[in-house]
Design a protein around this motif. Structure first.
Motif, PDB file in Angstrom:
ATOM      1  N   LYS A 173      46.985  44.700  27.180  1.00  0.00           N
ATOM      2  CA  LYS A 173      47.683  43.513  26.685  1.00  0.00           C
ATOM      3  C   LYS A 173      48.733  43.887  25.644  1.00  0.00           C
ATOM      4  CE  LYS A 173      44.995  39.537  26.925  1.00  0.00           C
ATOM      5  NZ  LYS A 173      43.743  39.028  26.383  1.00  0.00           N
ATOM      6  N   GLU A 174      48.391  44.899  24.847  1.00  0.00           N
ATOM      7  CA  GLU A 174      49.303  45.305  23.781  1.00  0.00           C
ATOM      8  C   GLU A 174      50.357  46.296  24.280  1.00  0.00           C
ATOM      9  OE1 GLU A 174      46.908  46.107  20.253  1.00  0.00           O
ATOM     10  OE2 GLU A 174      45.716  44.320  20.690  1.00  0.00           O
ATOM     11  N   GLY A 175      50.385  46.467  25.604  1.00  0.00           N
ATOM     12  CA  GLY A 175      51.496  47.192  26.235  1.00  0.00           C
ATOM     13  C   GLY A 175      51.458  48.698  26.124  1.00  0.00           C
ATOM     14  N   SER A 176      50.283  49.266  25.805  1.00  0.00           N
ATOM     15  CA  SER A 176      50.237  50.722  25.629  1.00  0.00           C
ATOM     16  C   SER A 176      50.086  51.489  26.934  1.00  0.00           C
ATOM     17  CB  SER A 176      49.106  51.101  24.679  1.00  0.00           C
ATOM     18  OG  SER A 176      49.373  50.568  23.409  1.00  0.00           O
ATOM     19  N   ALA A 177      49.638  50.810  27.990  1.00  0.00           N
ATOM     20  CA  ALA A 177      49.499  51.490  29.291  1.00  0.00           C
ATOM     21  C   ALA A 177      49.332  50.439  30.386  1.00  0.00           C
ATOM     22  CB  ALA A 177      48.290  52.425  29.284  1.00  0.00           C
ATOM     23  N   GLU A 178      49.474  50.887  31.637  1.00  0.00           N
ATOM     24  CA  GLU A 178      49.258  50.015  32.795  1.00  0.00           C
ATOM     25  C   GLU A 178      47.809  50.110  33.235  1.00  0.00           C
ATOM     26  OE1 GLU A 178      51.855  49.468  35.862  1.00  0.00           O
ATOM     27  OE2 GLU A 178      53.110  48.839  34.184  1.00  0.00           O
ATOM     28  N   LEU A 179      47.276  48.998  33.703  1.00  0.00           N
ATOM     29  CA  LEU A 179      45.899  49.015  34.185  1.00  0.00           C
ATOM     30  C   LEU A 179      45.870  49.319  35.678  1.00  0.00           C
ATOM     31  CD1 LEU A 179      42.862  48.345  33.665  1.00  0.00           C
ATOM     32  CD2 LEU A 179      43.396  46.030  34.370  1.00  0.00           C
ATOM     33  N   SER A 180      44.898  50.118  36.095  1.00  0.00           N
ATOM     34  CA  SER A 180      44.691  50.311  37.529  1.00  0.00           C
ATOM     35  C   SER A 180      43.636  49.302  37.975  1.00  0.00           C
ATOM     36  CB  SER A 180      44.206  51.737  37.763  1.00  0.00           C
ATOM     37  OG  SER A 180      43.436  51.800  38.932  1.00  0.00           O
ATOM     38  N   ILE A 181      43.886  48.619  39.077  1.00  0.00           N
ATOM     39  CA  ILE A 181      42.897  47.657  39.597  1.00  0.00           C
ATOM     40  C   ILE A 181      42.061  48.348  40.666  1.00  0.00           C
ATOM     41  CG2 ILE A 181      42.569  45.410  40.721  1.00  0.00           C
ATOM     42  CD1 ILE A 181      45.331  44.634  39.483  1.00  0.00           C
ATOM     43  N   SER A 182      40.752  48.360  40.435  1.00  0.00           N
ATOM     44  CA  SER A 182      39.833  49.069  41.327  1.00  0.00           C
ATOM     45  C   SER A 182      39.456  48.232  42.538  1.00  0.00           C
ATOM     46  CB  SER A 182      38.554  49.407  40.565  1.00  0.00           C
ATOM     47  OG  SER A 182      38.824  50.266  39.506  1.00  0.00           O
ATOM     48  N   MET A 183      38.927  48.926  43.535  1.00  0.00           N
ATOM     49  CA  MET A 183      38.314  48.256  44.683  1.00  0.00           C
ATOM     50  C   MET A 183      36.813  48.299  44.479  1.00  0.00           C
ATOM     51  SD  MET A 183      39.597  49.406  48.393  1.00  0.00           S
ATOM     52  CE  MET A 183      41.328  49.362  48.732  1.00  0.00           C
ATOM     53  N   THR A 184      36.140  47.230  44.835  1.00  0.00           N
ATOM     54  CA  THR A 184      34.669  47.267  44.769  1.00  0.00           C
ATOM     55  C   THR A 184      34.054  46.530  45.936  1.00  0.00           C
ATOM     56  OG1 THR A 184      32.703  46.803  43.437  1.00  0.00           O
ATOM     57  CG2 THR A 184      34.496  45.214  43.262  1.00  0.00           C
ATOM     58  N   THR A 185      32.835  46.969  46.294  1.00  0.00           N
ATOM     59  CA  THR A 185      32.101  46.277  47.356  1.00  0.00           C
ATOM     60  C   THR A 185      31.157  45.228  46.773  1.00  0.00           C
ATOM     61  OG1 THR A 185      30.362  47.949  47.319  1.00  0.00           O
ATOM     62  CG2 THR A 185      32.168  48.294  48.887  1.00  0.00           C
ATOM     63  N   ARG A 186      31.108  45.113  45.425  1.00  0.00           N
ATOM     64  CA  ARG A 186      30.208  44.087  44.883  1.00  0.00           C
ATOM     65  C   ARG A 186      30.864  42.708  44.977  1.00  0.00           C
ATOM     66  NH1 ARG A 186      31.859  41.723  40.338  1.00  0.00           N
ATOM     67  NH2 ARG A 186      32.405  42.861  38.439  1.00  0.00           N
ATOM     68  N   ALA A 187      30.027  41.663  44.875  1.00  0.00           N
ATOM     69  CA  ALA A 187      30.539  40.303  45.000  1.00  0.00           C
ATOM     70  C   ALA A 187      31.272  39.889  43.736  1.00  0.00           C
ATOM     71  CB  ALA A 187      29.376  39.343  45.255  1.00  0.00           C
ATOM     72  N   LEU A 188      32.241  39.007  43.925  1.00  0.00           N
ATOM     73  CA  LEU A 188      32.984  38.442  42.806  1.00  0.00           C
ATOM     74  C   LEU A 188      32.029  37.628  41.932  1.00  0.00           C
ATOM     75  CD1 LEU A 188      36.388  36.773  43.508  1.00  0.00           C
ATOM     76  CD2 LEU A 188      34.717  35.486  42.211  1.00  0.00           C
ATOM     77  N   ARG A 189      32.145  37.731  40.617  1.00  0.00           N
ATOM     78  CA  ARG A 189      31.262  36.910  39.780  1.00  0.00           C
ATOM     79  C   ARG A 189      32.058  36.150  38.725  1.00  0.00           C
ATOM     80  NH1 ARG A 189      28.432  42.405  37.610  1.00  0.00           N
ATOM     81  NH2 ARG A 189      29.985  42.845  36.072  1.00  0.00           N
ATOM     82  N   GLY A 190      31.481  35.000  38.355  1.00  0.00           N
ATOM     83  CA  GLY A 190      32.057  34.169  37.291  1.00  0.00           C
ATOM     84  C   GLY A 190      33.520  33.847  37.494  1.00  0.00           C
TER      85      GLY A 190
END
Ligand code: 5GP
Length: 215
Positions: free
Chosen positions: A26-43
């Motif tokens: 959020k504070e702009g220090s790096a980019e986030l990598s979005i992972s893949m997962t086989t678990r179910a979406l929660r919340g």
């Protein structure tokens, strides 16, 4: 253009690496990598934002295609870092941060020795247990399993470049941001994170977790 660097935030679950990572991004220090997962979406999670939620078949196919930078199985589910977006961002000069568990962190270090590994520790085992209970995403059995593996995991601190104790969140975020700056040669930041380098001091420091477990 200078190539971006790869940073890995890892450590025992519940130590708060996700929260630190969110703030650093959020504070702009790096980019986030979005992972893949086989678990179910929660919340409140959103597909494509929190994770790419995929089937076992899709996960297998990505492995076959060599599409993961690293992947691991944990608590009955699989998680992996899609390779292409990370390499692309780095080639554009952007720093990328992965928030992953420790098997994956070890794979990253093996395949990308230039990656900077940061180990996130809870202030104590008691505090870790409290946080897992509050998070309310694990069953009591899972919490016992997670806290049991924590001690073993803490002993792997030697595989990391830096460590940060997540007691005060602001301090922990500042430390990670300084690690990123230090890796890019910032002298002030280098001074600030000297104490966070994994060395003799860190190895001595982890003894307090052993002592707590014995109590
Ligand atoms: P959760 O299911 O609670 O979101 O995540 C469980 C664990 O998986 C966390 O320790 C998280 O850091 C880890 N994790 C998330 N994404 C990845 C990934 O792409 N690779 C690996 N190795 N671990 C991941």
């Amino acid at each position: 253009m200078q190539q971006g660097r790869l940073f890995v935030l890892s450590g025992p679950s519940g130590a708060g690496k996700g929260t630190i990572c969110d703030r650093v991004i959020k504070e702009g220090s790096a980019e986030l990598s979005i992972s893949m997962t086989t678990r179910a979406l929660r919340g409140k999670e959103i597909d494509g934002v929190s994770y790419y939620f995929v089937s076992d078949e899709k996960f297998d196919k990505t492995i076959e295609e060599g599409g993961f930078l690293e992947y691991a199985g944990i608590y009955g589910h699989r998680y992996g870092t899609p390779k292409a977006p990370v390499l692309k961002a780095m080639s554009e000069g952007k720093d990328v941060i992965l928030e992953i568990e420790m098997q994956g962190a070890a794979q990253v270090k093996e395949n990308y020795p230039d990656a900077v590994l940061v180990f996130v520790l809870p202030p104590s085992l008691a505090e870790l247990r409290e946080r897992l209970i509050k998070r309310n995403t694990d069953s009591p059995e899972q919490i016992i399993k997670r806290t049991e593996s924590t001690l073993n995991e803490i002993h792997r601190i030697g595989e990391y470049d830096y460590y940060v104790i997540n007691g005060d969140l602001d301090d922990a975020v500042e430390t990670v941001k300084n690690v990123i700056k230090a890796v890019h040669g910032d002298e002030e930041a280098k001074k600030a994170v000297r104490k966070n380098k994994v060395g003799k001091r860190a190895l001595k420091m982890i003894k307090k977790y052993d002592e707590e477990a014995l109590q």
